[in-house]
Design a protein around this motif. Structure first.
Motif, short mmCIF file in Angstrom:
data_model
loop_
_atom_site.label_atom_id
_atom_site.label_comp_id
_atom_site.label_asym_id
_atom_site.label_seq_id
_atom_site.Cartn_x
_atom_site.Cartn_y
_atom_site.Cartn_z
N LYS A 81 0.84 -1.21 0.00
CA LYS A 81 0.00 0.00 0.00
C LYS A 81 0.87 1.26 0.00
O LYS A 81 0.59 2.22 -0.72
N GLN A 82 1.92 1.25 0.82
CA GLN A 82 2.81 2.41 0.89
C GLN A 82 3.50 2.64 -0.45
O GLN A 82 3.63 3.79 -0.90
N GLN A 83 3.93 1.57 -1.10
CA GLN A 83 4.63 1.72 -2.37
C GLN A 83 3.67 2.18 -3.48
O GLN A 83 4.05 2.97 -4.34
N GLN A 84 2.42 1.68 -3.44
CA GLN A 84 1.43 2.15 -4.42
C GLN A 84 1.14 3.63 -4.23
O GLN A 84 1.02 4.38 -5.21
N LYS A 85 1.05 4.07 -2.98
CA LYS A 85 0.83 5.49 -2.70
C LYS A 85 2.00 6.33 -3.21
O LYS A 85 1.81 7.37 -3.82
N HIS A 86 3.20 5.82 -3.01
CA HIS A 86 4.40 6.52 -3.47
C HIS A 86 4.40 6.61 -5.00
O HIS A 86 4.73 7.65 -5.57
N LEU A 87 4.01 5.53 -5.68
CA LEU A 87 3.95 5.55 -7.14
C LEU A 87 2.92 6.56 -7.65
O LEU A 87 3.14 7.25 -8.65
N GLN A 88 1.77 6.65 -6.97
CA GLN A 88 0.76 7.63 -7.35
C GLN A 88 1.29 9.05 -7.19
O GLN A 88 1.06 9.92 -8.04
N GLU A 89 2.04 9.29 -6.12
CA GLU A 89 2.63 10.62 -5.92
C GLU A 89 3.64 10.93 -7.01
O GLU A 89 3.70 12.06 -7.51
N LEU A 90 4.42 9.93 -7.41
CA LEU A 90 5.39 10.14 -8.48
C LEU A 90 4.68 10.41 -9.81
O LEU A 90 5.12 11.27 -10.59
N ASP A 91 3.61 9.69 -10.10
CA ASP A 91 2.84 9.92 -11.32
C ASP A 91 2.29 11.35 -11.35
O ASP A 91 2.34 12.04 -12.37
N LYS A 92 1.77 11.77 -10.20
CA LYS A 92 1.22 13.13 -10.10
C LYS A 92 2.32 14.17 -10.34
O LYS A 92 2.12 15.15 -11.06
N HIS A 93 3.48 13.91 -9.78
CA HIS A 93 4.61 14.83 -9.94
C HIS A 93 5.06 14.88 -11.41
O HIS A 93 5.35 15.96 -11.95
N ILE A 94 5.10 13.72 -12.06
CA ILE A 94 5.49 13.65 -13.47
C ILE A 94 4.48 14.42 -14.32
O ILE A 94 4.85 15.17 -15.24
N ASP A 95 3.19 14.25 -14.02
CA ASP A 95 2.16 14.98 -14.77
C ASP A 95 2.33 16.49 -14.61
O ASP A 95 2.19 17.25 -15.59
N GLU A 96 2.63 16.96 -13.41
CA GLU A 96 2.83 18.39 -13.18
C GLU A 96 4.03 18.91 -13.97
O GLU A 96 3.99 20.02 -14.52
N LEU A 97 5.09 18.13 -14.03
CA LEU A 97 6.28 18.55 -14.76
C LEU A 97 6.03 18.61 -16.26
O LEU A 97 6.50 19.50 -16.96
N THR A 98 5.31 17.63 -16.78
CA THR A 98 5.08 17.58 -18.23
C THR A 98 4.10 18.65 -18.66
O THR A 98 4.16 19.13 -19.80
N LYS A 99 3.18 19.07 -17.79
CA LYS A 99 2.24 20.14 -18.15
C LYS A 99 2.98 21.46 -18.34
O LYS A 99 2.62 22.27 -19.18
N GLY A 100 3.99 21.68 -17.58
CA GLY A 100 4.75 22.92 -17.65
C GLY A 100 5.71 22.94 -18.83
O GLY A 100 6.25 23.97 -19.20
N GLN A 101 5.95 21.81 -19.46
CA GLN A 101 6.90 21.72 -20.54
C GLN A 101 6.36 22.38 -21.82
O GLN A 101 7.13 22.90 -22.60
N GLY A 102 5.07 22.29 -22.04
CA GLY A 102 4.51 22.82 -23.28
C GLY A 102 4.65 21.80 -24.39
O GLY A 102 4.89 20.61 -24.16
N GLY A 103 4.50 22.22 -25.61
CA GLY A 103 4.63 21.30 -26.74
C GLY A 103 3.33 20.55 -26.94
O GLY A 103 2.36 21.10 -27.43
N GLU A 104 3.30 19.32 -26.59
CA GLU A 104 2.10 18.49 -26.79
C GLU A 104 0.96 18.97 -25.91
O GLU A 104 1.19 19.63 -24.90
N GLN A 105 -0.23 18.61 -26.32
CA GLN A 105 -1.38 18.92 -25.49
C GLN A 105 -1.47 17.87 -24.39
O GLN A 105 -1.66 16.70 -24.66
N ASN A 106 -1.33 18.26 -23.15
CA ASN A 106 -1.38 17.31 -22.03
C ASN A 106 -2.62 17.51 -21.23
O ASN A 106 -3.07 18.49 -20.88
#
Length: 106
Positions: A81-106
């Motif tokens: 459960k802890q590792q799944q929660k950590h993976l969700q946090e990492l996915d959320k962080h990756i999504d935030e980073l890619t939104k700021g990159q521009g280029g493709e529509q995210n």
């Protein structure tokens, strides 16, 4: 102390000389050492034909093993459960980073 050591070594040498002279005695001693009295392994049917104490002891050992395995399983589930929660946090962080990159529509 020295006298005791000498006496015990003499006793051991006498015992071994008697046993080596009578090889049948070795089989008797070996047979007695294989299973303790009442352990069930010295009986013809093995552990299945053991007395009530042997059966109860086996049941207690099985219960202990099951409890230990249950505790390990609960710990693994919690860690998962802890590792799944950590993976969700990492996915959320990756999504935030890619939104700021521009280029493709995210």
């Amino acid at each position: 102390m020295l006298r005791l050591c000498l006496l015990s070594s003499v006793c051991v040498s006498l015992r071994t000389s008697r046993l080596s002279a009578n090889p049948a005695a070795l089989n008797i001693i070996r047979g007695m050492a294989e299973g303790a009295t009442g352990s069930g392994s010295s009986r013809a049917g093995g552990i299945a034909s053991g007395d009530a104490f042997s059966k109860r002891e086996k049941a207690n050992e099985d219960y202990y093993v099951r409890e230990q395995e249950k505790a390990k399983l609960l710990a693994l589930r919690e860690k998962l459960k802890q590792q799944q929660k950590h993976l969700q946090e990492l996915d959320k962080h990756i999504d935030e980073l890619t939104k700021g990159q521009g280029g493709e529509q995210n």
